[in-house]
Scaffold this active site. Structure first.
Site, PDB file in Angstrom:
ATOM      1  N   GLU A  48      13.106   7.338  44.144  1.00 48.89           N
ATOM      2  CA  GLU A  48      12.587   6.634  45.312  1.00 48.89           C
ATOM      3  C   GLU A  48      13.724   6.267  46.269  1.00 48.89           C
ATOM      4  OE1 GLU A  48       9.305   4.171  44.256  1.00 48.89           O
ATOM      5  OE2 GLU A  48       9.604   2.826  45.936  1.00 48.89           O
ATOM      6  N   GLU A  89      14.512   9.287  48.112  1.00 48.87           N
ATOM      7  CA  GLU A  89      13.439   9.578  49.069  1.00 48.87           C
ATOM      8  C   GLU A  89      13.605   8.715  50.321  1.00 48.87           C
ATOM      9  OE1 GLU A  89       9.458   8.887  47.593  1.00 48.87           O
ATOM     10  OE2 GLU A  89       8.551   9.421  49.521  1.00 48.87           O
ATOM     11  N   CYS A 117       4.499   1.937  42.807  1.00 47.93           N
ATOM     12  CA  CYS A 117       4.441   1.699  41.353  1.00 47.93           C
ATOM     13  C   CYS A 117       3.153   1.055  40.900  1.00 47.93           C
ATOM     14  CB  CYS A 117       5.560   0.759  40.914  1.00 47.93           C
ATOM     15  SG  CYS A 117       7.137   1.191  41.563  1.00 47.93           S
ATOM     16  N   SER A 150       5.583   6.078  49.187  1.00 42.80           N
ATOM     17  CA  SER A 150       6.509   6.963  48.470  1.00 42.80           C
ATOM     18  C   SER A 150       5.711   7.940  47.615  1.00 42.80           C
ATOM     19  CB  SER A 150       7.418   6.120  47.569  1.00 42.80           C
ATOM     20  OG  SER A 150       7.966   6.922  46.550  1.00 42.80           O
ATOM     21  N   LYS A 209      -3.850   0.311  35.394  1.00 45.12           N
ATOM     22  CA  LYS A 209      -3.136   1.406  34.736  1.00 45.12           C
ATOM     23  C   LYS A 209      -4.071   2.236  33.866  1.00 45.12           C
ATOM     24  CE  LYS A 209       1.266   0.720  35.899  1.00 45.12           C
ATOM     25  NZ  LYS A 209       1.898   1.723  36.760  1.00 45.12           N
ATOM     26  N   GLU A 211      -5.437   4.559  36.240  1.00 42.64           N
ATOM     27  CA  GLU A 211      -4.395   5.472  36.733  1.00 42.64           C
ATOM     28  C   GLU A 211      -4.188   6.647  35.779  1.00 42.64           C
ATOM     29  OE1 GLU A 211      -0.275   4.129  36.563  1.00 42.64           O
ATOM     30  OE2 GLU A 211       0.143   5.033  38.518  1.00 42.64           O
ATOM     31  N   GLU A 244      -4.657  13.911  38.914  1.00 45.75           N
ATOM     32  CA  GLU A 244      -3.290  14.278  39.333  1.00 45.75           C
ATOM     33  C   GLU A 244      -2.271  14.003  38.237  1.00 45.75           C
ATOM     34  OE1 GLU A 244      -5.693  12.340  40.919  1.00 45.75           O
ATOM     35  OE2 GLU A 244      -4.402  11.084  42.167  1.00 45.75           O
ATOM     36  N   CYS A 298       3.790  -7.729  38.463  1.00 46.70           N
ATOM     37  CA  CYS A 298       3.201  -7.387  37.158  1.00 46.70           C
ATOM     38  C   CYS A 298       3.194  -8.552  36.180  1.00 46.70           C
ATOM     39  CB  CYS A 298       3.950  -6.234  36.521  1.00 46.70           C
ATOM     40  SG  CYS A 298       4.131  -4.837  37.609  1.00 46.70           S
TER      41      CYS A 298
END
Ligand code: SF4
Ligand code: SF4
Ligand code: FES
Ligand code: FES
Lengths: 580, 163
Positions: free
Chosen positions: A287, A290, A307, A327, A366, A369, A374, A511
């Site tokens: 990142e 990037e 994230c 990102s 999560k 996710e 993907e 988190c």
């Protein structure tokens, strides 16, 4: 609620005959607490605006004919308050009996058994019989999404989840609906959460006092994998789990339980205990590069972190036009999954199809996710099962492991090696700080002496700073909680946003305040978890992601270079507009 | 299921009320009236939410809070039978039976031709006529099976031969 001015006037009131002096504007509830009296509450939550729907906190105020609700009534100077008169005790008992009359009586089979606010109150008030006719509902259980289970039969209509979803997150997937006996909490037109704007943050679970909202329990799937001799089951633990798990075992909030958690995971039978922190360091390398590339090549700025899966769900549903700002890096959990089924099998000589990856996350989003199409760049589902902090505690207890008695153990190499920059990912501002530590050194070629970027730490909703990178002023912002994220997104849309880099975390506090963390989380507890997080960072020798030796080896042996071909294949992704 | 209503029509209704959040109830009511099926479809509720900048769940809360709204298709004529105490003691049950028999549906249902929906309501202040019934703005009381049949036939007739 008792936000008072600088020089707040003091008032003195009598609580059950004892005088107590408090700042003007203090609620009766708070004043009583200071006088050593705990008035029972159900709908009230310390971090939320009071809705005063349950009336359990009623008290008598001399001179007032009607009982007052303590949670939202400020004290008046000189007033005499009775919290424990016969009339009050009876009123509270009646309220509880009415609640129990339409509450399922299956506490033994409920996830919240022994951790339920209604059960606790019923016990305190020794409700043994309910004088009212039972009027149980028979509403369908919703468990059709990967993250959240809703059983509205257990709902006590406190409205806490509504407050969180409407105000704190401003997702507004759920709201109050209907009237009189049918009054309750619902999505629009009773649609499923999957069809609603819900982002699976689980903040509603975190505030629900009863068993109406829970995470989808996946412990059975993990037991099954552990029992299967054909599988090589590895586990990764997110940074924020180690500073919260202890609460499940009665340890003080802020207890660092890393070593014992690793030991317990080995006892549970995981072949390797790895750390999401390893891929958090990796995320920083990818990142950070990037960001530099975007700055150098005139890419889309500000760049926003990626994230937090609740945050990704949010932008895909609410601001798809801003997706180019995000990102392309996958979250650390998903980078880990991709490597655990490509790099790791190569290194360990185990076929990828035999590897089963479990994540321990502070997060319910999560769970969703890892099921995204993907997230299969290894050719398999990269992460097989996600457990929340709460579910891990459940497994440890089921296995009869006495965590207290365990000696601390270390993570396995190489996917368990990490730096202090990774552990602070668990706190709002942590990803930003970790990135700055690396980007600074990459850009300036100089050693960063003071690695602490204190401006981006803490629970404040939006934090801003300007960092000098060898003459280039980099403007950054950090938001936690989606209502705060929205403020920054609106600024970007209006073109009034001069930032280069923005960190966004879906959950308030980051988190450490995730929807999968131990229940009973409050701001005070989050502060403790934050402290513990920065304590861990401070105690480590390596505190910059680019110093992680295992990450360096990973690039040498496998990935070649940041943003290289393999990185793109395994560690980056694309987002898309999602309808709801 | 959104009847003959068209998006442009709904947008026009919203616009006619100045696109104001404060006009939410008035907008929803007009959409319901224009729907032909006496309800506000999810599609139109969402359009209202988007146009007014409100979450859909707020619109839904309003739709389910006020008794005048429905989120499911209903008959053109809503037959509301009062279930408050005065009407209840005056043998509301018999009245319910008469309507159910005449229309061939149960309380809460809509006739297959989409003309009538039977539902309960709270007191609408016609206690002197108890047991009372309301159809649209008209209130009827002291009914017999024959009167019920006449009333129904009347509404049928009106809607069969356009005035
Ligand atoms: S998970 Fe988050 S977005 Fe979904 S209903 Fe709960 S609070 Fe709202
Ligand atoms: S689901 Fe839980 S938090 Fe929401 S209103 Fe019901 S009891 Fe309260
Ligand atoms: S706790 Fe005060 S009204 Fe519910
Ligand atoms: S034990 Fe109270 S809701 Fe389950």
């Amino acid at each position: 609620m008792q936000k008072t001015g600088k020089a707040a006037k003091k008032v003195t009131v009598s609580i059950d005959g004892r005088p107590v002096t408090v700042p003007e504007g203090t609620t009766i509830l708070e004043a009583a607490r200071q006088a050593g009296v705990k008035i029972p509450t159900l709908c009230h939550h310390t971090d939320l605006k009071p809705r005063a729907t349950c009336r359990l906190c009623v008290v008598e105020v001399k001179g007032q004919r009607r009982f007052q609700t303590a949670c939202n009534t400020p004290v008046a100077d000189g007033s005499e308050i009775l919290t424990n008169s016969k009339a009050i005790r009876e009123a509270r008992k009646t309220i509880l009996e009415l609640l129990l009359a339409d509450h399922p009586q299956d506490c033994l089979k409920c996830v919240r058994n022994q951790n339920c606010e209604l059960q606790k109150l019923a016990n305190e008030y020794q409700i043994r019989e309910v004088a009212f006719e039972r009027s149980e509902k028979d509403l369908p259980l919703e468990n059709t999404n990967p993250s959240i289970v809703r059983d509205m039969n257990k709902c006590v209509k406190c409205g806490r989840c509504v407050e969180v979803c409407q105000e704190v997150q401003q997702v507004a997937a759920i709201n109050t609906a209907n009237r009189s006996v049918d009054f309750g909490v619902s999505t629009a037109y009773g649609e499923s959460l999957a069809d609603s704007p819900c982002v699976y943050c689980g903040q509603c679970i975190a505030v629900c006092p009863v068993g109406a909202l829970t995470e989808k329990d996946d412990t059975a799937r993990v037991w099954e994998a552990l029992d299967n001799p054909e599988l090589h089951v590895v586990v990764q633990t997110a940074p924020a789990v180690r500073v919260a798990l202890g609460e499940e075992f009665g340890w003080a909030p802020g207890t660092i339980s890393t070593g014992k958690m690793v030991a317990a995971l080995r006892r549970l039978g995981f072949a390797k205990v790895f750390d999401t922190n390893f891929t958090a360091d990796l995320t920083i390398i990818e990142e950070g590069n990037e960001l530099l590339q975007r700055i150098k090549e005139g890419g889309v700025l500000p760049m926003i972190t990626s994230c937090s899966p609740g945050w990704i769900n949010y932008i895909e549903k609410f601001y798809p036009e801003l997706l180019p700002h995000v990102s392309t890096c996958k979250s650390p959990q998903q980078m880990f999954g991709a490597l655990a089924k490509t790099y790791y099998p190569e290194k360990a000589g185990i076929p990828a199809e035999k590897i089963f990856v479990v994540s321990i996350m502070p997060c319910t989003a999560k769970k969703y996710e890892c099921t995204r199409p993907e997230m299969q760049s290894s050719g398999y589902q990269d992460v097989d099962v996600v457990l929340t902090t709460r579910e891990l505690a459940r497994m440890i207890k089921q296995a009869g492991i006495d965590v207290e008695a365990l000696s601390e153990e270390e993570y396995d190499a190489p996917l368990g090696i990490s730096t202090g920059a990774a552990v602070i990912f668990g706190a709002s501002g942590g990803v930003m700080e970790a990135a700055l530590r690396t980007v600074y050194e990459v850009v300036t070629g100089q050693e960063l002496k003071d690695v602490d970027f204190k401006e981006v730490r803490g629970l404040t909703g939006i934090k801003e700073a300007t960092v000098d990178l060898a003459g280039t002023k980099v403007k950054i912002a950090v938001a936690n909680g989606l209502a705060n994220a929205k403020v920054l997104l609106e600024k970007i849309k209006a073109g009034q946003c001069a930032y280069h880099f923005i960190e966004i975390m879906c959950c308030p506090g980051g988190c450490i305040g995730g929807g999968g963390q131990p229940l009973g989380t409050t701001v005070a507890i989050k502060e403790k978890r934050l402290e513990a997080t920065y304590d861990i960072d401070r105690g480590l020798k390596l505190r910059k992601s680019h110093e992680n030796p295992a990450v360096k080896t990973l690039y040498e042996e496998f990935l070649e270079k940041p943003l290289g071909h393999k990185s793109h294949e395994l560690l980056h992704t694309v987002y898309s507009k999602r309808k709801y | 299921m959104s009847g003959e209503l068209k998006k442009e029509q709904v947008l026009k209704i919203i616009k006619s009320k100045g696109k104001e959040k404060e006009q939410l109830l008035a907008i929803l009511l007009e959409i319901q009236q224009a729907s032909g099926q006496n309800y506000v479809d999810k599609k139109w509720a969402r359009l209202v939410a988007d146009e007014l900048g409100l979450p859909l769940t707020k619109v839904y809360d309003a739709l389910t809070f006020y008794a005048m709204f429905s989120t499911e298709p209903r008959g053109k004529y809503i037959i509301e039978i009062c279930q408050s105490a005065p009407c209840h003691v005056m043998n509301k049950a018999a009245l319910v039976q008469m309507f159910e028999k005449q229309l061939g549906i149960k309380m809460g249902e809509t006739t297959p031709d989409g003309l009538f929906t039977l539902q309960y309501s709270a007191c609408f202040g016609a206690c002197d006529l108890a047991p009372a019934v309301k159809i649209g703005e008209k209130v009827y009381g002291k009914l017999t099976a024959q009167k019920v049949a006449e009333i129904i036939a009347n509404y049928r007739g009106v809607s069969v031969c356009p005035k």
